[in-house]
Scaffold this active site. Structure first.
Site, mmCIF file in Angstrom:
data_model
loop_
_atom_site.group_PDB
_atom_site.id
_atom_site.type_symbol
_atom_site.label_atom_id
_atom_site.label_comp_id
_atom_site.label_asym_id
_atom_site.label_seq_id
_atom_site.Cartn_x
_atom_site.Cartn_y
_atom_site.Cartn_z
ATOM 1 C CE LYS A 298 -11.535 0.833 2.663
ATOM 2 N NZ LYS A 298 -11.907 1.681 3.798
ATOM 3 C CD GLU B 225 -16.583 0.744 11.423
ATOM 4 O OE1 GLU B 225 -15.412 0.388 11.225
ATOM 5 O OE2 GLU B 225 -17.508 0.507 10.630
ATOM 6 C CE1 TYR C 272 -14.899 2.958 1.262
ATOM 7 C CE2 TYR C 272 -12.713 3.906 1.405
ATOM 8 C CZ TYR C 272 -13.907 3.598 1.985
ATOM 9 O OH TYR C 272 -14.126 3.923 3.305
HETATM 10 N N1 PMP Z 1 -13.671 1.602 9.711
HETATM 11 C C1 PMP Z 1 -14.080 2.340 8.673
HETATM 12 C C2 PMP Z 1 -15.523 2.692 8.561
HETATM 13 C C3 PMP Z 1 -13.149 2.761 7.699
HETATM 14 O O1 PMP Z 1 -13.553 3.486 6.651
HETATM 15 C C4 PMP Z 1 -11.777 2.445 7.868
HETATM 16 C C5 PMP Z 1 -10.732 2.930 6.921
HETATM 17 N N2 PMP Z 1 -10.999 2.705 5.612
HETATM 18 C C6 PMP Z 1 -11.408 1.674 8.968
HETATM 19 C C7 PMP Z 1 -12.384 1.268 9.867
HETATM 20 C C8 PMP Z 1 -9.975 1.260 9.175
HETATM 21 O O2 PMP Z 1 -9.612 0.274 8.251
HETATM 22 P P1 PMP Z 1 -8.102 0.089 7.800
HETATM 23 O O3 PMP Z 1 -7.337 -0.205 9.031
HETATM 24 O O4 PMP Z 1 -8.142 -1.055 6.873
HETATM 25 O O5 PMP Z 1 -7.696 1.376 7.170
#
Ligand code: PMP
Length: 280
Positions: free
Chosen positions: A147, A180, A31
């Site tokens: 992702k 994270e 996604y």
């Molecule tokens: N880590 C995870 C596990 C996420 O799902 C997301 C957001 N989709 C992020 C970090 C942040 O990524 P982004 O800055 O591309 O939204």
């Protein structure tokens, strides 16, 4: 509300994919999420690039060109009259009789797009207050850099945060280092003024906001240390914050119920939030 499913704009409440879709059966899908501000995609190319990478890592064929996808996304934003919000995209390996191995070549990937309105004033209000996080063990798989919709551990961790009255959960690996958040990247500002965030290895999603903020912060003169940090170090830090496409830069003022510094959002987080928004 309108959704887009495999080439058709449809009423959102009637939009559906098949029960034998690989996304439903195996989380065999990726996604992507773009923030939308004033009807425009933020950091569009970074998210398109990551989408291509996710598909490549799973060997799912790209169902449409980037140019065509951009047109469809614009049209969906228009039809749903999205000013501020987000676009959600999901691509699965498609519909096939259930079998763990990949379906026959030529199986058409499933492409789904939806939009959501977001109250960016509310997000800004939250940023002015700061948010709480809890720490939880990271129970995910070894390729969090892709992702995928394989998000069960993330949903359990986010719910644990909600149950604790917190906004996000910071996942901690077996060595005690923060990987994270469940849908955001984690950062601290050390007492000696360095910005610290985990390197973009296989343990974290390579956030597009993270990558853009690294560029913004280093060109603003901040020293960057891409290295893992612990919860103990975060509690000793001058500031902590998280980043994601829809949160931008969000100050973290409490971790596991304990204050970060004086428990107030820090000036560097606020400055980086403004610099990020100006950049995108
Ligand atoms: N880590 C995870 C596990 C996420 O799902 C997301 C957001 N989709 C992020 C970090 C942040 O990524 P982004 O800055 O591309 O939204």
């Amino acid at each position: 509300r309108i959704a887009y499913v495999n080439g058709r704009f449809q009423r959102h409440d009637l939009a559906a994919v098949h029960i034998e879709d690989r996304g439903f059966q195996f989380a065999d899908a990726i996604y992507e999420v773009w923030a939308v501000r004033k009807g425009e995609l933020l950091d569009a190319e970074g998210h398109f690039d990551r989408l291509d990478r996710s598909l490549g890592e799973l060997r799912i064929a790209h169902p449409v060109t980037r140019a065509a996808l951009t047109i469809v996304i614009r049209e969906l934003i228009r039809r749903n009259r999205i000013g501020d919000g987000l676009v959600y995209l999901q691509i699965s390996r498609g519909r096939a009789r259930r079998d763990h191995g990949f379906p026959p070549p030529g199986t058409r990937p499933t492409l789904v797009l939806t939009t959501k309105r977001l109250d960016l004033d509310a997000v800004a209000g939250r940023a002015a207050q700061g948010v709480s996080v809890i720490s939880v063990p990271d129970q995910r798989w070894a390729r969090c850099d892709i992702k995928t919709v394989n998000l069960l551990p993330n949903t359990l961790a986010k719910q644990a945060a909600r149950d604790a009255g917190a906004y996000e959960a910071w996942q901690v690996d077996a060595d005690g280092f923060v990987t994270e958040g469940t849908s955001s990247n984690a950062w601290i500002l050390t007492a000696d003024g360095a910005l610290v965030t985990r390197p973009a290895d296989h343990a974290i999603l390579h956030g597009i906001t993270r990558a853009t903020l690294i560029r913004v912060a280093t060109s603003a003169g901040y020293r960057l240390e891409e290295r893992p940090f612990t919860i103990a170090e975060a509690l000793e830090a001058r500031e902590a914050f998280l980043t994601s496409a829809t949160n931008f830069v969000m100050p973290v003022t409490r971790i596991d119920g304990r204050p970060v510094a004086n428990g107030e959002p820090g000036s560097v987080s606020a400055e980086l939030r403004q610099a990020y928004l100006a950049a995108v």
